[in-house]
Design an enzyme around this catalytic site. Structure first.
Site, PDB file in Angstrom:
ATOM      1  N   PRO A   2      42.470 159.960  75.661  1.00  0.00           N
ATOM      2  CA  PRO A   2      41.957 158.598  75.632  1.00  0.00           C
ATOM      3  C   PRO A   2      40.996 158.415  74.453  1.00  0.00           C
ATOM      4  O   PRO A   2      40.094 159.213  74.254  1.00  0.00           O
ATOM      5  CB  PRO A   2      41.223 158.468  76.969  1.00  0.00           C
ATOM      6  CG  PRO A   2      41.842 159.505  77.852  1.00  0.00           C
ATOM      7  CD  PRO A   2      42.198 160.636  76.935  1.00  0.00           C
ATOM      8  N   GLU A   3      41.231 157.369  73.655  1.00  0.00           N
ATOM      9  CA  GLU A   3      40.365 157.091  72.518  1.00  0.00           C
ATOM     10  C   GLU A   3      39.509 155.861  72.818  1.00  0.00           C
ATOM     11  O   GLU A   3      39.511 155.358  73.941  1.00  0.00           O
ATOM     12  CB  GLU A   3      41.210 156.933  71.254  1.00  0.00           C
ATOM     13  CG  GLU A   3      41.966 158.221  70.908  1.00  0.00           C
ATOM     14  CD  GLU A   3      42.591 158.196  69.525  1.00  0.00           C
ATOM     15  OE1 GLU A   3      42.181 157.356  68.702  1.00  0.00           O
ATOM     16  OE2 GLU A   3      43.487 159.011  69.263  1.00  0.00           O
ATOM     17  N   LYS A  58      33.229 157.587  72.930  1.00  0.00           N
ATOM     18  CA  LYS A  58      34.210 157.846  73.986  1.00  0.00           C
ATOM     19  C   LYS A  58      33.554 158.204  75.315  1.00  0.00           C
ATOM     20  O   LYS A  58      34.234 158.650  76.241  1.00  0.00           O
ATOM     21  CB  LYS A  58      35.149 158.976  73.548  1.00  0.00           C
ATOM     22  CG  LYS A  58      35.937 158.678  72.272  1.00  0.00           C
ATOM     23  CD  LYS A  58      36.833 159.849  71.906  1.00  0.00           C
ATOM     24  CE  LYS A  58      37.474 159.658  70.550  1.00  0.00           C
ATOM     25  NZ  LYS A  58      38.314 160.828  70.168  1.00  0.00           N
ATOM     26  N   ARG A 257      45.120 168.598  63.576  1.00  0.00           N
ATOM     27  CA  ARG A 257      45.607 167.390  64.239  1.00  0.00           C
ATOM     28  C   ARG A 257      46.805 166.850  63.476  1.00  0.00           C
ATOM     29  O   ARG A 257      46.854 166.876  62.246  1.00  0.00           O
ATOM     30  CB  ARG A 257      44.509 166.314  64.304  1.00  0.00           C
ATOM     31  CG  ARG A 257      43.225 166.759  64.989  1.00  0.00           C
ATOM     32  CD  ARG A 257      43.455 167.192  66.421  1.00  0.00           C
ATOM     33  NE  ARG A 257      43.964 166.118  67.257  1.00  0.00           N
ATOM     34  CZ  ARG A 257      43.200 165.226  67.885  1.00  0.00           C
ATOM     35  NH1 ARG A 257      41.880 165.267  67.725  1.00  0.00           N
ATOM     36  NH2 ARG A 257      43.738 164.300  68.647  1.00  0.00           N
TER      37      ARG A 257
END
Length: 267
Positions: A2-3, A58, A257
């Site tokens: 979740p961002e 976040k 990433r």
């Protein structure tokens, strides 16, 4: 993971659903997530009312009468409000039970999430103290980005994913913002011009706000991660076709990433 948009949507949902509720008890089934769950949590929350639900990067911040509950969803975590009792599943680690019988349940298969508690100023908490400006506020601008990039020996994608530089820009939206700005993700951050920094600050805000407005890419009600590839220009489309020029997209890894970009459109 979740961002920022997903966390913001969760914040709005919780603000709607639990503000004003009083805590009856806290049930901790997994005392250690990414960090140990504070042993004093039940005593601290019992009988307290949730006053507000806020966000920093976040992190979800639940303001209670005696302090703040700090929640990070990690890679796979989500918070779900149960209106009727349900038996906990294998990965249901923490329940906050309210006096009206509803339950706020924290589910996290990989246990990378965090639940913390503080009675001090949030700015002083170790999890929050070093976080940079919020990207959707006036504190984040092209001028700011230009200034902080001058002395950073890092590629631009990793710069904007650094929480100390800007709060909450994760892998998905870093890919998308850089594509819209026409900037290669593997460029040295210090090589960006002032104009490019201005453009990038705008596209970061755009992709985050659009995702929030569209309901994001994450089904926060059920907690299931459901991404919509057609909504993305580059993320998850390695070796696909550029939506702008029709050329082939390239996929590389930066900071471990996945990173996708168009070598024609992004310079």
């Amino acid at each position: 993971m979740p961002e920022l948009p997903e966390v913001e949507l969760t914040r709005r949902r919780l603000e709607r659903d639990i503000t004003g509720k009083q805590v009856q008890q806290v049930l901790v089934r997994a005392p250690k997530l990414r960090l140990p769950v504070p042993p004093e949590l039940e005593e601290a929350l019992k009988g307290r009312t949730v006053r507000a639900v806020e966000r920093r990067g976040k992190y979800l911040l639940l303001e209670c009468e005696a302090g703040w509950l700090i929640v990070h969803l990690g890679m796979t975590g989500f918070l779900r409000l149960l209106h009727t009792p349900q038996l906990p599943g294998k990965h249901d680690h923490v329940d906050i039970v309210f006096t009206d019988g509803s339950v706020l349940r924290f589910h996290d298969p990989r246990k990378f999430g965090t639940i913390a508690w503080t009675t001090d100023s949030l700015d002083k908490h170790p999890l929050l103290a070093g976080i940079g400006p919020e990207p959707l506020t006036a504190a984040f601008s092209g001028a700011y980005l230009f200034r902080v990039s001058r002395t950073r020996r890092v590629v631009v994608k990793l710069l904007i994913m650094n929480m100390a530089i800007v709060a909450g820009v994760g892998n998905i939206y870093a890919n998308e913002a850089l594509f819209r700005a026409g900037i290669r993700p593997d460029r040295a951050a210090s090589s960006l011009s002032r104009t490019e920094c201005e453009r990038l600050a705008v596209t970061i805000r755009e992709v985050l706000q659009e995702s929030i407005d569209l309901g994001s890419t994450y089904r926060v009600e059920e907690g299931t991660v459901t991404y919509h590839p057609l909504a993305f220009d580059v993320y998850g489309r390695g070796h696909g076709t550029c939506t702008s020029c029709g050329g082939a997209l390239e996929a590389v890894r930066l900071g471990n990433r996945s990173t996708v970009f168009c070598p024609r459109c992004q310079q």
